[in-house]
Design an enzyme around this catalytic site. Structure first.
Site, PDB file in Angstrom:
ATOM      1  N   ARG A 134      45.569  47.744  44.478  1.00 53.51           N
ATOM      2  CA  ARG A 134      45.783  49.138  44.810  1.00 53.51           C
ATOM      3  C   ARG A 134      45.569  49.417  46.302  1.00 53.51           C
ATOM      4  O   ARG A 134      46.259  50.244  46.899  1.00 53.51           O
ATOM      5  CB  ARG A 134      44.829  49.983  43.971  1.00 53.51           C
ATOM      6  CG  ARG A 134      44.966  51.436  44.238  1.00 53.51           C
ATOM      7  CD  ARG A 134      43.931  52.222  43.482  1.00 53.51           C
ATOM      8  NE  ARG A 134      43.729  53.496  44.128  1.00 53.51           N
ATOM      9  CZ  ARG A 134      44.514  54.534  43.977  1.00 53.51           C
ATOM     10  NH1 ARG A 134      45.541  54.466  43.178  1.00 53.51           N
ATOM     11  NH2 ARG A 134      44.275  55.649  44.625  1.00 53.51           N
TER      12      ARG A 134
ATOM     13  N   ARG B 183      44.533  56.588  38.652  1.00 50.45           N
ATOM     14  CA  ARG B 183      44.462  56.337  40.096  1.00 50.45           C
ATOM     15  C   ARG B 183      45.765  56.670  40.807  1.00 50.45           C
ATOM     16  O   ARG B 183      46.402  55.802  41.412  1.00 50.45           O
ATOM     17  CB  ARG B 183      44.057  54.895  40.369  1.00 50.45           C
ATOM     18  CG  ARG B 183      42.724  54.559  39.779  1.00 50.45           C
ATOM     19  CD  ARG B 183      42.243  53.201  40.187  1.00 50.45           C
ATOM     20  NE  ARG B 183      41.484  53.251  41.438  1.00 50.45           N
ATOM     21  CZ  ARG B 183      40.908  52.177  41.960  1.00 50.45           C
ATOM     22  NH1 ARG B 183      41.035  51.019  41.424  1.00 50.45           N
ATOM     23  NH2 ARG B 183      40.200  52.291  43.062  1.00 50.45           N
TER      24      ARG B 183
ATOM     25  N   ASP C 265      30.975  52.386  41.694  1.00 48.42           N
ATOM     26  CA  ASP C 265      31.093  50.927  41.636  1.00 48.42           C
ATOM     27  C   ASP C 265      29.829  50.260  41.076  1.00 48.42           C
ATOM     28  O   ASP C 265      29.879  49.093  40.711  1.00 48.42           O
ATOM     29  CB  ASP C 265      31.374  50.362  43.028  1.00 48.42           C
ATOM     30  CG  ASP C 265      32.726  50.808  43.548  1.00 48.42           C
ATOM     31  OD1 ASP C 265      33.674  50.034  43.522  1.00 48.42           O
ATOM     32  OD2 ASP C 265      32.828  51.975  43.978  1.00 48.42           O
TER      33      ASP C 265
ATOM     34  N   LYS D 252      33.696  44.401  50.951  1.00 53.77           N
ATOM     35  CA  LYS D 252      35.093  44.236  50.524  1.00 53.77           C
ATOM     36  C   LYS D 252      35.898  45.500  50.803  1.00 53.77           C
ATOM     37  O   LYS D 252      37.000  45.452  51.352  1.00 53.77           O
ATOM     38  CB  LYS D 252      35.097  43.909  49.015  1.00 53.77           C
ATOM     39  CG  LYS D 252      36.409  43.462  48.461  1.00 53.77           C
ATOM     40  CD  LYS D 252      37.226  44.460  47.687  1.00 53.77           C
ATOM     41  CE  LYS D 252      36.669  45.265  46.603  1.00 53.77           C
ATOM     42  NZ  LYS D 252      37.642  46.251  46.053  1.00 53.77           N
TER      43      LYS D 252
ATOM     44  N   ARG E 187      38.044  38.810  42.846  1.00 56.76           N
ATOM     45  CA  ARG E 187      38.707  39.800  43.702  1.00 56.76           C
ATOM     46  C   ARG E 187      37.685  40.524  44.576  1.00 56.76           C
ATOM     47  O   ARG E 187      37.966  40.857  45.721  1.00 56.76           O
ATOM     48  CB  ARG E 187      39.425  40.871  42.851  1.00 56.76           C
ATOM     49  CG  ARG E 187      40.743  40.430  42.275  1.00 56.76           C
ATOM     50  CD  ARG E 187      41.423  41.597  41.594  1.00 56.76           C
ATOM     51  NE  ARG E 187      41.547  42.718  42.516  1.00 56.76           N
ATOM     52  CZ  ARG E 187      41.692  43.985  42.166  1.00 56.76           C
ATOM     53  NH1 ARG E 187      41.762  44.315  40.889  1.00 56.76           N
ATOM     54  NH2 ARG E 187      41.797  44.922  43.070  1.00 56.76           N
TER      55      ARG E 187
ATOM     56  N   CYS F 206      43.027  47.631  39.591  1.00 59.08           N
ATOM     57  CA  CYS F 206      42.178  47.534  38.398  1.00 59.08           C
ATOM     58  C   CYS F 206      42.651  48.499  37.324  1.00 59.08           C
ATOM     59  O   CYS F 206      43.304  49.499  37.598  1.00 59.08           O
ATOM     60  CB  CYS F 206      40.757  47.919  38.756  1.00 59.08           C
ATOM     61  SG  CYS F 206      39.965  46.845  39.924  1.00 59.08           S
TER      62      CYS F 206
HETATM   63  C1  UD1 Z   1      37.805  53.359  46.718  1.00 55.96           C
HETATM   64  C2  UD1 Z   1      37.189  51.987  46.517  1.00 55.96           C
HETATM   65  C3  UD1 Z   1      36.656  51.857  45.100  1.00 55.96           C
HETATM   66  C4  UD1 Z   1      35.687  52.993  44.810  1.00 55.96           C
HETATM   67  C5  UD1 Z   1      36.334  54.343  45.097  1.00 55.96           C
HETATM   68  C6  UD1 Z   1      35.358  55.498  44.952  1.00 55.96           C
HETATM   69  C7  UD1 Z   1      38.507  50.612  48.017  1.00 55.96           C
HETATM   70  C8  UD1 Z   1      39.480  49.511  48.180  1.00 55.96           C
HETATM   71  N1  UD1 Z   1      38.201  50.972  46.765  1.00 55.96           N
HETATM   72  O1  UD1 Z   1      38.906  53.456  45.821  1.00 55.96           O
HETATM   73  O2  UD1 Z   1      35.961  50.598  44.990  1.00 55.96           O
HETATM   74  O3  UD1 Z   1      35.301  52.932  43.457  1.00 55.96           O
HETATM   75  O4  UD1 Z   1      36.829  54.361  46.441  1.00 55.96           O
HETATM   76  O5  UD1 Z   1      34.259  55.328  45.764  1.00 55.96           O
HETATM   77  O6  UD1 Z   1      37.962  51.111  48.976  1.00 55.96           O
HETATM   78  N2  UD1 Z   1      42.624  60.273  43.236  1.00 55.96           N
HETATM   79  C9  UD1 Z   1      43.707  61.086  42.947  1.00 55.96           C
HETATM   80  N3  UD1 Z   1      44.752  61.092  43.812  1.00 55.96           N
HETATM   81  C10 UD1 Z   1      44.775  60.330  44.943  1.00 55.96           C
HETATM   82  C11 UD1 Z   1      43.664  59.513  45.230  1.00 55.96           C
HETATM   83  C12 UD1 Z   1      42.587  59.501  44.370  1.00 55.96           C
HETATM   84  O7  UD1 Z   1      43.707  61.791  41.948  1.00 55.96           O
HETATM   85  O8  UD1 Z   1      45.748  60.380  45.688  1.00 55.96           O
HETATM   86  C13 UD1 Z   1      41.479  60.250  42.316  1.00 55.96           C
HETATM   87  C14 UD1 Z   1      41.295  58.869  41.683  1.00 55.96           C
HETATM   88  O9  UD1 Z   1      42.125  58.702  40.559  1.00 55.96           O
HETATM   89  C15 UD1 Z   1      39.831  58.906  41.345  1.00 55.96           C
HETATM   90  C16 UD1 Z   1      39.216  59.735  42.494  1.00 55.96           C
HETATM   91  O10 UD1 Z   1      40.302  60.468  43.066  1.00 55.96           O
HETATM   92  O11 UD1 Z   1      39.634  59.589  40.139  1.00 55.96           O
HETATM   93  C17 UD1 Z   1      38.548  58.907  43.578  1.00 55.96           C
HETATM   94  O12 UD1 Z   1      39.455  57.950  44.074  1.00 55.96           O
HETATM   95  P1  UD1 Z   1      39.366  57.394  45.565  1.00 55.96           P
HETATM   96  O13 UD1 Z   1      38.132  57.911  46.223  1.00 55.96           O
HETATM   97  O14 UD1 Z   1      40.664  57.631  46.236  1.00 55.96           O
HETATM   98  O15 UD1 Z   1      39.179  55.830  45.319  1.00 55.96           O
HETATM   99  P2  UD1 Z   1      39.962  54.641  45.978  1.00 55.96           P
HETATM  100  O16 UD1 Z   1      40.169  54.910  47.425  1.00 55.96           O
HETATM  101  O17 UD1 Z   1      41.122  54.278  45.139  1.00 55.96           O
END
Ligand code: UD1
Length: 420
Positions: free
Chosen positions: A91, A120, A304, A19, A396, A115
């Site tokens: 997201r 995030r 996850d 996914k 989802r 979610c």
């Molecule tokens: C992706 C995955 C999600 C997985 C996560 C971590 C997708 C669609 N989703 O989510 O299933 O759990 O990676 O492996 O691929 N953060 C910030 N600022 C930002 C971006 C992130 O502070 O601009 C923080 C987030 O709040 C979180 C951490 O960084 O605490 C990791 O987030 P991130 O790796 O970006 O996860 P996603 O890409 O949202």
């Protein structure tokens, strides 16, 4: 979803496509002018949501669900605006920002949703685009990013999966070499790199975690098969580890699941991987031991799989300490597990779990994709019936997972369709 207690589950199942890989690959089709084809695409709600988003930009899409084949024609794309209604639902919608900026020098998107697993923010994404020269303003509930991008060195203070993907996609069509330092190297990021390379992108990875992208003037549409979903594999393994029994997943990418598999072995479950680490057979232990772990960026324990793995600890022998270090609010399933009789105490982002003899069925609410999977597992090992609301979270992230669980022997029924 009504979940009945299961005797041990057994059987062979194969995986859907990942996914988290398919969503970003769909977004990256915006980088090309033409017809791209993705195969091994899961029919999960987030995929349908990304279809709605791309169609709102003007793309023409057809999804052959049974063949898991998605055709995306971007020749008709004529929009760079994504509405709040669409952004709020998922997201991962933010992942169109990089491709739109690279291709059209403008992205006008509402702030994203998704979610309930934490704040995030998307500040890393925006900092990356700003470092590449984009001018970013917020107007009402929209982000407006404009400007021709230029190559840069972008240092991520945390290896964010989404920010790495977004900046990388933007850099593929940006003249010069962009470096992402402290990049995320999750398997889904690597799959995106393979997809972009197939399109003609020039991307290199330098240890320990730098991705260098040298921009090309044009990318070409391709046909590409999405990798099997390691997180679905982990969910299935956790389910059978909880109920007892045995499972074979012939296409499981064990090479991407080392730490998770190691923890299952530490609990006492027996695991055999196939040739070249493809395929997993697990025989569940009858007396599993509690294990402790901490979620980390890849190759650490995946956040996850924290919720599904926590369920195993609620009935294991001994005490477990689980630290969630990736998302500050990804312990919402704890309250529901407590209602089912689990003994869990929380201190900040750390949960301490004392194994009990039995969980009990209850009415529970899923708050995100992985907590929905965890509650299904808990329902299968609880005494009495469990009724889980929030089934759209399950849908989802997973394609027909309840059918696969039923094939293994689970008794799960859907009482009423929810409108998403
Ligand atoms: C992706 C995955 C999600 C997985 C996560 C971590 C997708 C669609 N989703 O989510 O299933 O759990 O990676 O492996 O691929 N953060 C910030 N600022 C930002 C971006 C992130 O502070 O601009 C923080 C987030 O709040 C979180 C951490 O960084 O605490 C990791 O987030 P991130 O790796 O970006 O996860 P996603 O890409 O949202």
């Amino acid at each position: 979803m009504i979940i009945h207690p299961a005797a041990s589950l057994s059987g062979t199942v194969s995986l859907a496509g990942a996914k988290n890989a398919v969503l970003v690959s769909m977004a990256s089709c915006l980088l090309v002018d033409g017809v791209s084809v993705l195969t091994n695409v899961p029919a999960s709600l987030d995929v349908y949501q990304m279809i709605v988003l791309l169609e709102s930009l003007g793309a023409k899409i057809s999804f052959e669900e049974i063949a898991h084949r998605l055709t995306i024609d971007t020749t008709t794309v004529n929009q760079v605006t994504v509405s709040p209604e669409i952004m709020r639902k998922m997201r991962a919608s933010v992942l169109v920002m990089g491709p739109l900026l690279a291709r059209y020098q403008r992205a006008h998107i509402a702030l994203p949703g998704g979610c309930l697993i934490g704040l995030r923010p998307i500040d890393y994404h925006l900092r990356g685009f700003a470092k590449m020269g984009a001018i970013i303003e917020t107007q009402d509930q929209f982000l407006n990013a404009t400007g021709a991008l230029k190559a840069t060195n972008f240092v991520l203070e945390y290896p964010s999966v989404g920010a790495t993907e977004n900046v990388m996609m933007a850099a593929t069509l940006t003249s010069g070499t962009t470096k992402i330092i402290n990049a995320a190297l999750e398997p889904e990021v690597l799959d995106l790199i393979a997809f972009l390379r197939a399109m003609g992108a020039m991307i290199e990875i330098t240890p320990p975690a730098t991705i260098s992208i040298t921009g090309v003037s044009v990318l070409r549409p391709v046909e590409y098969a999405i990798l099997p979903d390691r997180l679905e594999a982990g969910t299935l393994l956790a389910t059978v580890a909880a109920t007892g029994g045995s499972i074979t997943i012939p296409d499981a990418p064990a090479y991407y699941m080392e730490v998770f598999l190691e923890k299952l072995v530490e609990m006492g479950h027996s695991i055999i991987c196939g040739d070249k680490q493809v395929g997993i057979t697990m025989v569940a232990s009858k007396n599993p031991r509690a294990v402790s772990f901490k979620t980390m960026p890849y190759p650490g324990f995946p956040t996850d799989l924290q919720a599904p793995m926590m369920v195993l600890q609620t009935v294991a022998c001994g005490e477990s300490i689980i630290s969630e270090t990736v998302f500050e609010n990804r312990l919402l399933h704890v309250r529901e597990l407590q209602r089912m009789g689990a003994q869990i105490t929380i201190n900040g982002t750390t949960a301490t779990i004392k194994g009990v003899d039995q969980l009990y069925g209850a009415q529970v609410i899923a708050s995100d994709i992985r907590s929905s999977a965890a509650l299904v597992i808990a329902g299968l090992i609880a005494q009495g019936q469990t009724v889980m609301a929030g089934i759209h979270h399950f849908r989802r992230g997973y394609d027909q997972l309840e059918t696969k669980l039923q094939q293994l022997g689970a008794v799960i029924a859907i009482e009423q369709k929810e409108v998403w």
